[in-house]
Design an enzyme around this catalytic site. Sequence first.
Site, PDB file in Angstrom:
ATOM      1  N   ARG A 103       9.480   9.412   3.144  1.00  0.00           N
ATOM      2  CA  ARG A 103       9.652   8.531   2.215  1.00  0.00           C
ATOM      3  C   ARG A 103       9.627   8.764   0.429  1.00  0.00           C
ATOM      4  O   ARG A 103       9.489   9.271  -0.155  1.00  0.00           O
ATOM      5  CB  ARG A 103       7.761   8.341   1.549  1.00  0.00           C
ATOM      6  N   HIS A 130      12.352  -0.231   5.052  1.00  0.00           N
ATOM      7  CA  HIS A 130      11.111   0.009   5.965  1.00  0.00           C
ATOM      8  C   HIS A 130      11.356   0.280   7.146  1.00  0.00           C
ATOM      9  O   HIS A 130      10.082  -0.798   7.345  1.00  0.00           O
ATOM     10  CB  HIS A 130       9.683  -0.187   5.849  1.00  0.00           C
ATOM     11  N   GLN A 133       8.076   0.274   9.930  1.00  0.00           N
ATOM     12  CA  GLN A 133       7.238  -1.194  10.072  1.00  0.00           C
ATOM     13  C   GLN A 133       8.263  -1.956  10.374  1.00  0.00           C
ATOM     14  O   GLN A 133       7.348  -3.119  11.197  1.00  0.00           O
ATOM     15  CB  GLN A 133       7.478  -0.893   7.975  1.00  0.00           C
ATOM     16  N   ASP A 226       3.931  -9.116   1.858  1.00  0.00           N
ATOM     17  CA  ASP A 226       4.079  -7.720   1.145  1.00  0.00           C
ATOM     18  C   ASP A 226       3.507  -8.119  -0.313  1.00  0.00           C
ATOM     19  O   ASP A 226       3.657  -8.693  -1.240  1.00  0.00           O
ATOM     20  CB  ASP A 226       5.883  -7.344   1.172  1.00  0.00           C
TER      21      ASP A 226
HETATM   22  N1  NVA Z   1       7.252  -3.052  -0.352  1.00  0.00           N
HETATM   23  C1  NVA Z   1       5.817  -1.637  -0.240  1.00  0.00           C
HETATM   24  C2  NVA Z   1       5.710  -1.338   1.309  1.00  0.00           C
HETATM   25  C3  NVA Z   1       4.049  -0.050   0.775  1.00  0.00           C
HETATM   26  C4  NVA Z   1       4.137  -0.077   2.465  1.00  0.00           C
HETATM   27  C5  NVA Z   1       6.003  -0.610  -1.693  1.00  0.00           C
HETATM   28  O1  NVA Z   1       7.438   0.013  -1.166  1.00  0.00           O
HETATM   29  O2  NVA Z   1       5.420  -0.530  -2.407  1.00  0.00           O
HETATM   30  N1   CP Z   2       2.409  -0.054   5.662  1.00  0.00           N
HETATM   31  C1   CP Z   2       2.807   1.200   4.912  1.00  0.00           C
HETATM   32  O1   CP Z   2       3.585   1.534   5.398  1.00  0.00           O
HETATM   33  O2   CP Z   2       1.354   1.481   4.474  1.00  0.00           O
HETATM   34  P1   CP Z   2       1.526   3.219   3.309  1.00  0.00           P
HETATM   35  O3   CP Z   2       2.186   3.155   2.214  1.00  0.00           O
HETATM   36  O4   CP Z   2       0.127   3.152   3.335  1.00  0.00           O
HETATM   37  O5   CP Z   2       2.098   4.421   4.683  1.00  0.00           O
END
Ligand code: NVA
Ligand code: CP
Length: 315
Positions: A103, A130, A133, A226
């Site tokens: 990540r 992502h 997801q 989101d």
């Molecule tokens: N768009 C959000 C998704 C978190 C799972 C982020 O990148 O913070």
């Molecule tokens: N949805 C998701 O990726 O959650 P986290 O940021 O908690 O991993």
Amino acid sequence: MRHFLTLTDFTSEEILRLVELSAKFKSKRKMGNRVDHMLKDKSIALIFQKPSTRTRASLSVAIKELGGFPVTFNWNELQLGRGESIADTARVLSRYFDAIIARVYSHNDLLEMARYSSVPVLNALSDMFHPMQAISDLFTIKEKLGRIKGIKLAFIGDGTSNVLNSLLIAGSKVGMHIVIACPKEYSPRSNVLSLARSFAQNSGAIIEITEDPVKAVRTADIIYTDVFVSMGFEAEREKRLKVFYPKYSVTKALLEKCEKKDYIFMHCLPAHRGEEVEDEVMDDIKHSVVFDQAENRLHSSKAILTYVLGDRVWD
Ligand code: NVA
Ligand code: CP
């Protein structure tokens, strides 16, 4: 060797296969069968440059239940944090591990890792995409609504969201109807949009963009949102909240405009209650599927891992 970075290189059949495998893993686990050996003797590195609850937890449990060995690192605990290059790190970790899951802030860092890794690299979220997801979400959609093709998903809020980008890639490959309600200055990125529109030509998917959330939800089967401020964009918080709030908040009042009685509400989580969504929507047990959606990350993590890394061929 196959990386799992954007889903653009996965066919619609492969995406649907991952959905089907997610369902298989879910029903197996519900029957009490938690332990499998599909990743036996495989060690997998998990590297996190940003916080995570669901991705980190579900991948760790998935790898353990598949008989593999997960080792989690925070980016800054590795020598990466002191300036060792991504290329050298990837070369070294490839000597120990069977896969690297990362990540990252910048998607380019993930591409760099994949370029120098001799084992598969899997995207656990970047600023751009992502994909884990998205697979899990398609599985949730299939589970809740019985089909994916032709389903109309209204995404309300940040048109530049990484989660939306991956929904656009995956959804356009499998023939979904995605309508995005967002402010002009946060419209979907043109490169993602043109990819999605090109996939749509084969699948019959429809992609629409509007500034009007009411118009978007009216005939939607799914209302999805989101956060307004994704990880890495904290410096824009004030500016973003001004543009998004309250017009693009998913409220009970907005959902009352949806004409479908059985619509579902989805959110990748974490939710910032009171910003992009209100409590009443999150906690509405008739429509909100957010916690089943979060659970499904575990089952689809297994599907993705075994598909990309597993030796055993599924029936
Ligand atoms: N768009 C959000 C998704 C978190 C799972 C982020 O990148 O913070
Ligand atoms: N949805 C998701 O990726 O959650 P986290 O940021 O908690 O991993």
